[in-house]
Write an enzyme that holds these catalytic residues in place. Sequence first.
Site, mmCIF file in Angstrom:
data_model
loop_
_atom_site.group_PDB
_atom_site.id
_atom_site.type_symbol
_atom_site.label_atom_id
_atom_site.label_comp_id
_atom_site.label_asym_id
_atom_site.label_seq_id
_atom_site.Cartn_x
_atom_site.Cartn_y
_atom_site.Cartn_z
ATOM 1 C CG MET A 1 -1.614 1.189 1.396
ATOM 2 S SD MET A 1 -2.530 1.441 2.968
ATOM 3 C CE MET A 1 -1.163 2.241 3.902
ATOM 4 N N PRO A 2 1.126 1.771 -1.071
ATOM 5 C CG PRO A 2 1.970 1.931 -3.166
ATOM 6 C CD PRO A 2 1.176 1.056 -2.424
ATOM 7 C CG PHE A 3 -0.072 6.742 2.906
ATOM 8 C CD1 PHE A 3 -1.343 6.311 3.174
ATOM 9 C CD2 PHE A 3 0.446 7.895 3.594
ATOM 10 C CE1 PHE A 3 -2.000 7.048 3.779
ATOM 11 C CE2 PHE A 3 -0.491 8.912 4.085
ATOM 12 C CZ PHE A 3 -1.846 8.424 4.403
ATOM 13 C CG LEU A 39 -0.710 5.975 -4.882
ATOM 14 C CD1 LEU A 39 0.677 5.858 -4.008
ATOM 15 C CD2 LEU A 39 -0.149 6.777 -6.407
ATOM 16 C CG HIS A 40 -3.977 4.996 0.286
ATOM 17 N ND1 HIS A 40 -5.368 5.145 0.805
ATOM 18 C CD2 HIS A 40 -3.856 3.805 0.119
ATOM 19 C CE1 HIS A 40 -6.135 4.040 0.683
ATOM 20 N NE2 HIS A 40 -5.084 3.032 0.328
#
Length: 64
Positions: A1-3, A39-40
């Site tokens: 989960m890229p943030f 992506l967030h």
Amino acid sequence: MPFVMVHLWEGRTLDQKRALTKAITDAMVEHADANPDALHVTVQEYSRENWARAGVLGVDRTDA
């Protein structure tokens, strides 16, 4: 989960934030193999009175 977190002084328009988050997402997909659906991106805005650099509040800076 890229943030990805973006910290800015307040004042950008909604359209600017749309363009910024789209560009960040595109860059993460291209350069970090991120899945855009996972992506967030958050945008945290600060007033100039709540941000300081080198001990000087943004509201007091003359070079900002």
